[in-house]
Design a protein around this motif. Structure first.
Motif, mmCIF file in Angstrom:
data_model
loop_
_atom_site.group_PDB
_atom_site.id
_atom_site.type_symbol
_atom_site.label_atom_id
_atom_site.label_comp_id
_atom_site.label_asym_id
_atom_site.label_seq_id
_atom_site.Cartn_x
_atom_site.Cartn_y
_atom_site.Cartn_z
ATOM 1 N N ILE A 589 1.160 -1.574 0.296
ATOM 2 C CA ILE A 589 -0.089 0.006 0.220
ATOM 3 C C ILE A 589 0.888 1.033 0.026
ATOM 4 C CG2 ILE A 589 -1.262 1.271 1.736
ATOM 5 C CD1 ILE A 589 -3.040 -1.549 2.497
ATOM 6 N N SER A 590 1.690 1.455 1.310
ATOM 7 C CA SER A 590 2.881 2.619 0.654
ATOM 8 C C SER A 590 3.628 3.100 -0.623
ATOM 9 C CB SER A 590 3.831 2.377 1.976
ATOM 10 O OG SER A 590 4.534 1.676 1.417
ATOM 11 N N ASN A 591 4.023 1.673 -1.249
ATOM 12 C CA ASN A 591 4.467 1.464 -2.639
ATOM 13 C C ASN A 591 3.421 2.134 -2.969
ATOM 14 O OD1 ASN A 591 6.756 0.656 -2.670
ATOM 15 N ND2 ASN A 591 6.539 -1.115 -2.644
ATOM 16 N N VAL A 592 2.387 1.432 -3.102
ATOM 17 C CA VAL A 592 1.187 1.905 -4.467
ATOM 18 C C VAL A 592 1.386 3.390 -4.223
ATOM 19 C CG1 VAL A 592 -1.026 2.188 -5.071
ATOM 20 C CG2 VAL A 592 -0.233 -0.106 -4.877
ATOM 21 N N VAL A 593 1.095 4.249 -2.511
ATOM 22 C CA VAL A 593 0.973 5.427 -2.506
ATOM 23 C C VAL A 593 2.161 6.184 -2.948
ATOM 24 C CG1 VAL A 593 0.985 7.532 -1.108
ATOM 25 C CG2 VAL A 593 -0.310 5.096 -0.891
ATOM 26 N N GLN A 594 3.299 5.704 -2.910
ATOM 27 C CA GLN A 594 4.487 6.216 -3.416
ATOM 28 C C GLN A 594 4.502 6.634 -4.988
ATOM 29 O OE1 GLN A 594 7.953 4.414 -1.784
ATOM 30 N NE2 GLN A 594 8.275 5.950 -0.373
ATOM 31 N N THR A 595 4.187 5.702 -5.228
ATOM 32 C CA THR A 595 4.163 5.292 -6.849
ATOM 33 C C THR A 595 3.224 6.643 -7.549
ATOM 34 O OG1 THR A 595 4.462 3.350 -7.289
ATOM 35 C CG2 THR A 595 3.670 4.266 -9.137
ATOM 36 N N SER A 596 2.081 6.768 -7.135
ATOM 37 C CA SER A 596 1.323 7.014 -7.217
ATOM 38 C C SER A 596 1.054 8.704 -7.449
ATOM 39 C CB SER A 596 -0.399 7.428 -6.357
ATOM 40 O OG SER A 596 -0.509 7.387 -5.563
ATOM 41 N N VAL A 597 1.962 8.839 -6.283
ATOM 42 C CA VAL A 597 2.652 10.214 -6.252
ATOM 43 C C VAL A 597 3.969 10.567 -7.821
ATOM 44 C CG1 VAL A 597 4.586 11.922 -4.787
ATOM 45 C CG2 VAL A 597 2.436 10.551 -3.607
ATOM 46 N N GLY A 598 4.626 9.750 -7.649
ATOM 47 C CA GLY A 598 5.198 9.560 -8.711
ATOM 48 C C GLY A 598 4.309 10.118 -9.853
ATOM 49 N N ILE A 599 3.455 9.421 -10.251
ATOM 50 C CA ILE A 599 2.401 9.412 -11.277
ATOM 51 C C ILE A 599 2.252 10.628 -11.244
ATOM 52 C CG2 ILE A 599 0.274 8.980 -12.217
ATOM 53 C CD1 ILE A 599 0.381 5.950 -12.013
ATOM 54 N N LYS A 600 1.614 11.430 -10.500
ATOM 55 C CA LYS A 600 0.912 13.117 -10.526
ATOM 56 C C LYS A 600 2.637 13.561 -10.661
ATOM 57 C CE LYS A 600 -2.827 13.355 -6.689
ATOM 58 N NZ LYS A 600 -2.423 12.712 -5.891
ATOM 59 N N ARG A 601 3.716 13.439 -10.092
ATOM 60 C CA ARG A 601 4.401 14.304 -10.588
ATOM 61 C C ARG A 601 5.027 14.251 -11.612
ATOM 62 N NH1 ARG A 601 9.394 13.724 -6.813
ATOM 63 N NH2 ARG A 601 10.761 14.239 -8.420
ATOM 64 N N LEU A 602 4.434 12.987 -12.015
ATOM 65 C CA LEU A 602 5.191 12.825 -13.639
ATOM 66 C C LEU A 602 4.035 13.108 -14.941
ATOM 67 C CD1 LEU A 602 6.122 8.716 -13.852
ATOM 68 C CD2 LEU A 602 7.005 11.043 -14.850
ATOM 69 N N ASN A 603 2.141 12.897 -14.223
ATOM 70 C CA ASN A 603 1.371 14.608 -15.024
ATOM 71 C C ASN A 603 2.017 15.493 -15.209
ATOM 72 O OD1 ASN A 603 0.281 11.569 -15.366
ATOM 73 N ND2 ASN A 603 -1.646 11.844 -13.820
ATOM 74 N N LYS A 604 2.597 16.128 -13.974
ATOM 75 C CA LYS A 604 2.891 17.877 -14.369
ATOM 76 C C LYS A 604 3.158 18.257 -14.939
ATOM 77 C CE LYS A 604 3.431 21.366 -11.250
ATOM 78 N NZ LYS A 604 5.135 21.320 -11.250
ATOM 79 N N PHE A 605 4.946 16.922 -14.575
ATOM 80 C CA PHE A 605 6.005 17.446 -16.370
ATOM 81 C C PHE A 605 4.660 17.222 -17.824
ATOM 82 C CE2 PHE A 605 9.730 16.039 -17.997
ATOM 83 C CZ PHE A 605 10.250 17.195 -18.901
ATOM 84 N N MET A 606 4.496 16.288 -17.674
ATOM 85 C CA MET A 606 4.297 15.330 -19.310
ATOM 86 C C MET A 606 3.304 16.804 -19.532
ATOM 87 S SD MET A 606 6.464 12.875 -20.222
ATOM 88 C CE MET A 606 5.435 12.470 -21.531
#
Length: 1516
Positions: A589-606
């Motif tokens: 669960i904590s990994n998924v949360v971290q990855t979702s934060v990562g996805i947010k950052r990637l989305n913002k950048f992309m």
């Protein structure tokens, strides 16, 4: 007993007969069962799973495997089988028509079904060959099933044949089957091999192909195709050439377009859903368009799912089957225990053992392939994302680019994209863990009833407790990261300013500061250690508490039932299954949360804004190549204030246009506008023809000089040589050790500013473009070189005379030769016209010229005269006084004629012999020795070193406690076996309570013992490893600070040293303790397991030794290979990021030259290279897992078989015990090897730290018999035959002898590389004297401690280096002076007013490297340091460029007044500063050539000093 079914009439014989099959010593299946189920099952399988093969056939891009023996044989045998079955059918029809004997439906159906199925298999075979599929898993399993299902019938046929009377004829059935069975066995064997490679393939294969494709299916199942690599890795260290090329479907060429297709789709969708939504406001009657930033960003997630979801789903199916199989082994265990209890025929026991083995093997295979699939998906996602991020970063608009630093963007690539790889493997746990928990509870309920809930309650309570601890650990980690960053940042500054630190003798102060931060960090780590041991305490006592609660509840609630061995051990093995999903869930669960934060950052950048490509038109009809009409441009958003206003510019073809203006007037922005780098608010820009661009800050790639100039164009020797000559690079190439093959460090670190600019210019010239945009390319080069370049390249007679040139410049002297001068002021064109025309206007241009006269004095006087006349005629008298002012500021350099190339080429002066080839050159000129990648295994001395650092006490306690823990664990399980096997516990139908409570009590007590020993052992281990981390860091710090400047710091890059302090220390702090903890617990639990099985079934001891040996061999193979693969992978990873960082900084250049595609390709090839190192290491893990788990499966099998063999002599409880232990061993063995290799990988950090902690040290800092407290009193200096050398045998100073009287002012001059700076280094003993000696006040400085010497003489260094911290700590790090003294020093340094004006005064925080002070102020701070120390001997290494003239005057004045009573040595770069000194020392090539008063030397017209003064324009 037999029962009737419709199948009975179908076959004409009973379908099932339990008496014959199960309740017997000689089991047999009925002929009907053989005729139906055993034939239909394999056939049905093929019809169902053929679609998998079809899917591959439709998706395959390869065609036409050539016909060969293998596939022809397969087809022939299949045809034979079909013929055979037709014969069978014919015989059946014949018999029935003859009426000889009744023929039932089964006899017709079975050949018909087989004929159809074999026909299908032949079809698949043919199409697999046609569509390039080399090995089919579906067919492999089909033939395997046929072979296995055929065994019972084979046995029956043979037995029937034996029972025939001698004179009877052989039956047709027997013969037919004896032909049929060998044929299917042959088919099975043929299907174990792979076919030849297909002839037609779209893929280009580079180096050695991956052997996976050429491997047969069994080899793919077990990863045997990896064996050769494992063998190579074991024999010698792997190198890159041993690795295979990536499989084409995993390469960028395949993954990126796939992802792009779906990403484009989601972008289009976003455009549609976010069409401009306007809102109408009544109050202001205005229409508001929805602003950009409120748009919902498109997400990369759907695109990733669509592109790579298929593979992922397939993996998930494998995982599902595996999860269900997990629960079969406890059921088999139950059957085994009851088998030992009751009197059943032996064959059943063996059947159970074989079933256990098969179940375990299937699980092993499924899991291995599940993980492989997942890692492949992760790899593909990473490839696609990396490429997407890279492309995006080259298209970012400037406003978007400002939002994130280069570091942050590189992080997106290195951290967030990497997260996906780690997550894919565990993502399925989100559904798999609840499924496993639910199944386990279902089975437990069946055994223990509601008592399970007590155990479950414990598990559920522990989850939030764990969550709390995990949260606390997280906050502590953030805190520790903060301290770590602080420490590394300070360390970075220390390493960057180490030379100055050593000269000031300030190391102890900084060592203390770093250790203070480190102590805070250790304090946090200690808290973490306590929490971690709490976690391990919870996890180790959880399983036990659960079983205690459940069993306790069960026996306390039921008076009638007892805990027998079937219940106890089946429940135990189910509880063991439960442990894994429960412990994994929080992590996932904590990994998924971290990855979702990562996805947010990637989305913002992309979703960031991109440069508007349409802002610049390329209309060929336009007569002029560059036109701007009414242009308004901004760097920020469209609505920001324009930086450039109302620009109208028309650049005629082939003209040279100069753009001039004060600093910040928008000259560079104008070029950016032409390139389309700025946001165009309004107006029109049109360019046509190719463009070459030379930025103000030269952008140099980390490649050879030649590659930097060619920039991707093919080499044409003649034009290349020509370009090098006109750009004045020839002399530099001669001086550089490798010529044009010299490798340039990152950001052009080993080139001077002027060289960088000339390389950047050469790149543009070689590019042969139509239009040249030159942004002040002559700013950093010496004047005569500048003249050469102007004449040969830029000017009207230069190489580019026919091209269109737009040239930003500050060089006034060349303006007369330009076609058009454009003067910018505050972002507007204030005037434009020819040089003469503008001079006559007496406007902005004339002011600008006056401003720059001081620059012109440096160029040749005759040019100056022309200019002066120009100005005088136009401006009259005011010119005279203005010129006076300008002239007083202007100072000439004495270095202008150092090398023909003009700027300092560094002190490397070797000519290279011509005989060397280019590759030799590349080797010889490696600036920095390559970092040692350790190979082979880590030496024992390292482990010893680490254990000694941990401490004997902690080590012994850890080992003892782990042993005691095993004793308790094994003891409690033995006790359970005793308890469950006790038949006397029931007296007259009820339970004997006293006995029951005794059993329960002892069980509980043994558990308490486990809990205690776990806590103690993990605490001892954590605290021990922390003590080691603290000690090792301290020795590392001490070792590095005491390392010599020459010989360590000058040939070790800062990054490498810093890496030891960040990465390696982090491993000691966080990774090693965890790894060691894991390793010890694994190791001891394996010991415990082997012990239990051996004691319960002593026969087991026979196989322990061979199994141990096999295990050890596999482990050695794996560790050697995997370690090297890991190293290769991490070595190949950094080029991706460095290339990426480089591309972002040079994005504008890359776009201007139009080479974006080449850079994207380069980036993708680097990613592919990295993945080709990563893939084998994934496979290595699976290769290992399969082999280890096979050993584990064998151990389970042995335990079961030995239990069956010894069934008469052992309790059922003991059987349960030994097998439930064995069932766990597969995982523990696997972890043990993992952990061993982790420990080996991480212990390397200790090795690397030890290497730097033990580097050679400089002389002692303080010696007992130091000089007196007041030494040096006068500051008299004697040099006696002093020789100094950096490298043995290459003296930089030779036999210098001279005496400097007290209070003398000595000027030291000489051309670059004459040895001026070496002399000061010798004074401070940064370089030790090779011969001769230096005496200060009659004391030989070689007899003193370094700090005793360095703290008594003062230096004002050439480059002002400041450290972050308060202003006060920068002046007085040891807090040795009072505030008054500091203010007095500041006053004399002319800084008092400035510091008083700061809100924090002396407590003002200085930024890293003093960034928040101007260069002049920094120089004054250094002066204040010297004033504060005020020793009788002052060394002044004069600042060359950085200081503006006013500061320079201030410093000179202060030194003359404040240091009048001291001996002052000045290293002069400009002669006029030393004209009033007592003596002048002229050095040339390391020898003292002249030593006298300056006037005396000037009178001698032949002296070197005179010629230098003449060059500098001091004497006419």
């Amino acid at each position: 007993m037999s029962y009737n079914s419709t199948l009975d009439s179908f076959c004409g014989t009973p379908f099932w007969n339990s008496t014959a099959t199960w309740y017997t010593d000689n089991p047999e299946l009925t002929p009907c069962f053989q005729q139906t189920v055993l034939i239909w099952t394999p056939c049905l399988y093929l019809w169902v799973f053929a679609f998998l093969d079809l899917y591959y056939i439709f998706n395959s891009k390869e065609r036409n495997i050539p016909w060969n023996i293998l596939n022809i044989t397969k087809l022939l045998v299949t045809c034979l089988l079909i013929v055979l079955k037709f014969v069978d059918l014919g015989v059946a029809v014949h018999l029935s028509s003859n009426g000889e004997k009744e023929v039932y439906n089964a006899n017709y159906y079975s050949p018909v079904i087989k004929i159809l199925t074999f026909g299908l298999s032949a079809t698949l075979l043919f199409y697999n060959r046609k569509y390039g599929m080399r090995a089919s898993g579906v067919l492999f399993f089909f033939w395997l099933l046929l072979v296995v299902a055929g065994i019972p019938q084979l046995r029956s046929e043979i037995i029937d044949h034996k029972n025939l009377d001698d004179d009877e004829n052989v039956k047709y059935n027997f013969i037919s089957y004896m032909v049929y069975y060998p044929l299917i066995v042959l088919m099975f064997i043929l299907n174990c091999f792979a076919d030849l490679p297909p002839k037609d393939t779209p893929y280009k294969y580079q180096k050695n192909q991956c052997p996976e494709n050429a491997a047969g299916f069994p080899s793919r199942l077990t990863f045997s195709w990896f064996d050769p690599l494992a063998l190579t890795g074991f024999r010698r260290s792997l190198v890159e050439n041993d690795l295979w090329a990536l499989n084409p479907p995993d390469s960028s060429k395949e993954c990126v377009p796939k992802f792009d297709k779906f990403w484009e789709r989601s972008l289009k969708k976003r455009e549609l859903s976010n069409g401009t939504k306007a809102t109408y406001r009544k109050t202001s009657a205005s229409v508001n368009f929805k602003p950009e930033n409120e748009k919902k960003p498109a997400s990369i997630l759907p695109a990733l799912c669509l592109a790579f979801g298929g593979q992922f789903l397939f993996g998930s199916i494998l995982k599902l089957i595996n999860d269900i199989l997990m629960f079969i082994s406890p059921q088999l265990l139950k059957l085994l225990i009851s088998f030992v209890k009751n009197d059943e025929p032996d064959w059943k026991g063996y059947a159970y053992a074989v079933a256990l083995l098969l179940c375990a093997i299937t699980q092993t295979m499924l899991l291995a392939h599940y993980f492989t699939r997942m890692y492949l998906v992760g790899m593909r996602i990473r490839t696609a994302l990396t490429s997407a991020i890279y492309r995006k970063s080259l298209r970012l608009s400037n406003s978007a680019r400002k939002e994130s630093t280069v570091g942050e963007i590189v992080n997106l690539m290195s951290v967030d994209a990497q997260r996906f790889v780690e997550l894919t493997a565990y993502l399925n746990m989100i559904w798999s863990a609840p499924l496993q928990i639910a199944l386990a509870l279902y089975f437990l309920w069946a055994i223990l009833g509601p008592s399970v809930l007590a155990g479950l309650a414990v598990m559920i309570i522990l989850i939030p407790v764990n969550g709390l601890i995990a949260n606390r650990v997280k906050t502590l980690q953030i805190k520790q990261m903060k301290y770590k960053d602080e420490r590394v940042k300070l360390m970075n500054e220390v390493l960057n300013g180490i030379k100055v630190l050593k000269m000031y003798a300030w190391e102890p102060s900084f060592e203390d500061q770093i250790l203070q931060i480190r102590n805070k960090e250790m304090h946090v780590l200690k808290q973490t250690a306590y929490l971690n041991s709490a976690t391990s305490f919870i996890w180790s006592c959880a399983p036990f508490l659960v079983s205690l609660m459940s069993f306790g509840c069960f026996v306390l609630v039921n008076d009638k039932e007892t805990l027998d061995s079937e219940k106890a051990f089946v429940a135990l093995s189910l509880f063991n299954i439960l442990r894994f999903p429960l412990s994994m869930l929080p992590n996932v669960i904590s990994n998924v949360v971290q990855t979702s934060v990562g996805i947010k950052r990637l989305n913002k950048f992309m979703n960031c804004d991109e440069l508007d490509i349409s802002s610049v038109d390329h209309d060929k009809k336009e007569p002029s190549p560059i036109v701007i009409e009414n242009g308004n441009f901004t760097w920020g958003e469209k609505d920001a204030d324009p930086v450039l206003k109302n620009i109208n510019l028309n650049v005629p073809r082939g003209s040279l246009v100069a753009i001039v203006g004060a600093v910040g007037s928008g000259k560079s922005s104008l070029l950016a506008a032409m390139l389309g780098e700025m946001n165009k608010i309004s107006g029109r820009v049109n360019t046509h023809g190719s463009i070459a661009y030379v930025p103000q800050q030269a952008w140099i790639q980390n490649a050879t000089l030649q590659d930097n100039i060619l920039f991707g164009k093919p080499l044409q020797q003649q034009s290349y040589n020509n370009v090098i000559n006109v750009c004045a690079l020839k002399p530099d190439f001669d001086v550089l050790p490798g010529g044009d093959q010299t490798e340039i460090g990152e950001k052009g670190i080993n080139l001077s500013g002027g060289q960088k600019q000339r390389v950047s210019l050469a790149r543009a010239v070689y590019h042969e473009a139509d239009n040249y945009l030159l942004d002040d390319p002559l700013s950093a080069v010496d004047s005569h070189v500048g003249k050469h370049i102007f004449d040969k390249v830029i000017g009207p007679a230069g190489l580019l005379k026919d091209r269109t040139r737009v040239w930003v410049t500050h060089n006034v002297s060349y303006l007369a030769q330009t076609d058009l001068v454009v003067v910018l002021r505050d972002g507007q064109v204030s005037e434009a016209g020819s040089y003469q025309h503008l001079l006559e206007k007496k406007g902005a241009f004339a002011d600008f010229l006056l401003h720059h006269l001081s620059d012109i004095e440096k160029t040749s006087p005759d040019e100056l005269d022309v200019l002066k006349q120009d100005l005088e005629t136009k401006l009259g008298t005011e010119f005279q006084n203005k010129l006076q002012r300008a002239r007083s500021l202007s100072e000439s350099t004495s270095e202008s004629e150092q090398t023909p190339a003009g700027d300092r080429a560094g002190s490397v002066k070797q000519k290279t012999p011509d005989a060397l080839t280019q590759s030799d050159l590349k080797e010889k000129n490696k600036l920095i020795e390559a970092e040692k990648a350790e190979t082979g295994s880590v030496k024992w001395s390292i482990y010893k070193h680490y254990l000694m650092s941990v401490g004997v006490f902690a080590s012994v306690v850890t080992i003892l406690m782990n042993l005691i823990l095993q004793v308790f664990q094994v003891g409690s399980n033995y006790w359970l076996a005793e308890w469950s096997s006790d038949s006397k516990i029931i007296v007259n139908g009820t339970v004997d309570r006293a006995k029951r409570d005794m059993y329960l009590g002892v069980y509980g007590a043994l558990g308490a013992g486990q809990v205690l020993s776990v806590s103690v052992s993990s605490l001892a281990l954590y605290l021990g490893t922390l003590a080691a981390a603290r000690a090792l860091h301290a020795t590392l710090l001490a070792g590095v600070l005491r390392a010599p400047s020459i010989g360590f710091f000058d040939c070790t890059p800062v990054g490498r040293v810093l890496n030891r302090f960040s990465k390696d220390v982090d491993v000691l702090d966080n990774t090693l303790p965890m790894t060691l903890r894991g390793w010890t617990s694994c190791f001891f639990s394996v010991l415990g397991t082997l012990f239990v099985i051996s004691v319960s079934t002593p026969l087991f001891l026979v196989i322990v030794v061979p199994v141990g040996l096999i295990y050890y061999v596999i482990q050695r193979f794996y560790v050697a290979t995997s370690r090297q693969l890991k190293r290769l992978e991490s070595i190949s990873r950094s080029p991706i990021y460095s290339h990426f960082g480089e591309s972002i900084t040079g994005a504008s250049t890359i776009r201007a030259y139009g080479v974006t595609d080449r850079f994207i390709e380069e980036s993708e090839s680097r990613v592919d290279h990295n993945q080709s190192c990563y893939y084998p290491s994934c496979i290595a893990n699976r290769w290992l897992a399969i082999r280890l788990e096979m050993i584990g499966n064998f151990i389970i099998f042995s335990a079961a078989v030995f239990a069956v063999l010894g069934r008469n002599s052992i309790y059922p409880g003991i059987v349960g015990l030994s097998i439930s232990y064995a069932l766990q061993i597969t995982q523990t063995l696997n972890w043990l090897v993992r952990m061993t290799s982790e420990v080996e990988t991480n212990i390397v950090a200790v090795e690397r730290i030890k290497e730097y902690a033990e580097t050679e040290q400089e002389a002692a800092w303080n010696l007992e018999k130091g000089p007196g407290a007041t030494w040096p009193e006068t500051g008299a200096l004697q040099l006696e035959q002093l020789t100094l050398e950096y490298r043995p045998g290459e003296p930089a100073l030779r036999d210098v002898t001279c005496t400097v009287a007290p209070r003398d002012k000595l000027g030291i001059v000489g051309r670059t590389g004459a040895g001026k700076s070496t002399l000061t280094l010798g004074l401070f003993r940064i370089v030790e004297a090779a011969a001769g000696r230096i005496l200060i006040d009659g004391v030989d400085i070689a007899t003193l401690g370094l700090h005793q010497l360095r703290s008594r003489i003062t230096i004002i260094p050439q480059e002002p280096i400041l450290f972050s911290g308060t202003l006060r700590s920068n002046l007085d790090p040891f807090e040795a002076y009072s505030d008054e003294e500091i203010w007095r020093a500041l006053e004399h340094a002319h800084l008092r007013a400035f510091v008083q004006g700061l809100p924090a005064g002396l407590r003002h925080e200085v930024a890293e490297g003093g960034e928040n002070l101007s260069v002049g102020q920094r120089q004054l701070v250094c002066l204040a340091r010297a004033l504060l120390r005020k020793t009788p001997l002052l060394v002044l290494d004069e600042a060359t460029a950085a200081v503006d003239l006013e500061t320079d005057d201030l410093i000179q004045k202060t030194i003359r007044s404040e240091f009048a009573s001291c001996t002052v040595l000045t290293i002069a770069h400009r002669l006029n500063t030393i004209m009033d000194s007592t003596k002048v020392m002229v050095l040339d090539r390391g020898q003292l050539v002249e030593y006298a008063a300056p006037q005396q030397l000037l009178n001698d017209k032949n002296s070197i000093f005179y010629s230098m003064a003449k060059d500098a324009g001091i004497v006419n």
